[in-house]
Design an enzyme around this catalytic site. Sequence first.
Site, PDB file in Angstrom:
ATOM      1  N   CYS A 241      21.381  -0.550  16.218  1.00  0.00           N
ATOM      2  CA  CYS A 241      20.556  -1.480  15.655  1.00  0.00           C
ATOM      3  C   CYS A 241      20.605  -1.364  14.249  1.00  0.00           C
ATOM      4  O   CYS A 241      19.676  -0.843  13.561  1.00  0.00           O
ATOM      5  CB  CYS A 241      19.045  -1.327  16.270  1.00  0.00           C
ATOM      6  N   ALA A 243      20.728  -3.543  11.213  1.00  0.00           N
ATOM      7  CA  ALA A 243      20.137  -4.425  10.012  1.00  0.00           C
ATOM      8  C   ALA A 243      18.998  -3.592   9.575  1.00  0.00           C
ATOM      9  O   ALA A 243      18.052  -3.014  10.329  1.00  0.00           O
ATOM     10  CB  ALA A 243      19.953  -5.738  10.450  1.00  0.00           C
ATOM     11  N   GLY A 245      21.155  -2.225   7.419  1.00  0.00           N
ATOM     12  CA  GLY A 245      22.289  -1.862   6.773  1.00  0.00           C
ATOM     13  C   GLY A 245      22.055  -0.663   5.967  1.00  0.00           C
ATOM     14  O   GLY A 245      23.402   0.001   5.664  1.00  0.00           O
ATOM     15  N   ASP A 288      23.652  -8.221  21.431  1.00  0.00           N
ATOM     16  CA  ASP A 288      22.543  -7.612  22.103  1.00  0.00           C
ATOM     17  C   ASP A 288      23.086  -6.150  22.419  1.00  0.00           C
ATOM     18  O   ASP A 288      24.116  -6.021  22.825  1.00  0.00           O
ATOM     19  CB  ASP A 288      22.053  -8.526  23.120  1.00  0.00           C
ATOM     20  N   CYS A 356      10.379   3.715  13.125  1.00  0.00           N
ATOM     21  CA  CYS A 356       9.730   3.771  12.090  1.00  0.00           C
ATOM     22  C   CYS A 356       8.089   3.434  12.415  1.00  0.00           C
ATOM     23  O   CYS A 356       7.325   2.372  12.071  1.00  0.00           O
ATOM     24  CB  CYS A 356       9.993   2.554  10.866  1.00  0.00           C
TER      25      CYS A 356
END
Length: 425
Positions: A241, A243, A245, A288, A356
Amino acid sequence: MSQQQGLGPRKAALFLLDQVTSEGKLLSELIGEGALQHLPAEDRARAQRLATETLRGMARADRMLARFLQKTPPEAVRNVLRLCTVELAGGEAAHGVVNAGVELVARNKRTATMKGMTNAVLRKVAAEGPDGWAKLANPRIPGWLRGPLKDAYSPEIVAAMEAVHFAGAPLDITVKGDVAAANDALKGEILPTGSIRLANAGQVSALPGFDEGDWWVQDAAAAIPVMVLAPQDGEKILDLCAAPGGKTMQIAASGAHVTAIDSSVGRMIRVKENLKRTGLTAKTVTSDAFEFSEGGFDAILLDAPCSATGTIRRHPDLPYAKDGSEFQDLIDQQARMIDHALTLLKPGGRLVFCTCSLLPDEGEVQVDEALERNPGLTVDVDALDVAGVDADWRTEEGGLRLRPDFWADKGGMDGFYIAQLRKPA
């Protein structure tokens, strides 16, 4: 600055506040959709700053305003009062702020009749000034999130998190090459884990080394998962996952062959832009995560979609745009992602799972349950031996629990959970 010159950014900031508090939108979504594009660059920055500071001080502003309000006004008026209260608390000239607040209320046909009340209340707030503001307690996390956090942590820890949230976040930078050399130009503080922290960064793109691609913005806590993964030159690694980056670039800088996956076309464009600026190479795939089936990876980084409750010090809109109703769907998705990622690993390969989030259900509990679902799966506690990582951050099941109040004297860090899992050989 004249009243008219200052009204544009305030009006834009008010729009952002209304969208967050009434429509449940996030600032990042609104700005990404072009909510501020009609403003000059300087006004865009001011509008975003005003909205962010108002959200950060929202609970304190409400307490101050409650002393002067007989009843709660409509949300549109309430947000004008909040915005102006935070400005007055910051020492802005009372005359300009009060006049701007009255003008914003008067220009809205639905609220125009409340301009007299707005004027009277803001004059009373102005009389209190920064001194009155400073006497108020730190803003509390809204109840829908404070409850779960109190279940997971002590009242003292929750209060310490709230203090860091209110203080705001400095800018952290991850360097591609020599950290000391980069910091000679940036004039920041090198943190124990190797990130550079800038207290007053200003315009990011104007900082030394940006155009050269020497570094990228990344909270210090967000840089630790890749340190735990410890990518090696030549390894085949998946960033599941990816982004925006930051972690992809960390892996690429190690010399590993990294494949970056993200489901969003827009977010993947940002990953590609960051890679181009820094001169780093990665294979990018817009897909996905569950539809990606290529296997044989030496290691996988899974920074799973989560509640993002660990990022409130940088994103104070989150507690007001969300209500916790999506928690269970996210928790279920994370479990399925862990199991899917394991199918893409080589035997004996390693998976770093991180979120997070401050919620144990999105961290410690996920690892406990993953071990139960997957016979032979183990937690690699030795992977946590990372420079600058405190032994007290370790958790019973073998992960790391990072909290906003860690390094509070330096500006805190994002809340994160990190664990490295080993697939049986």
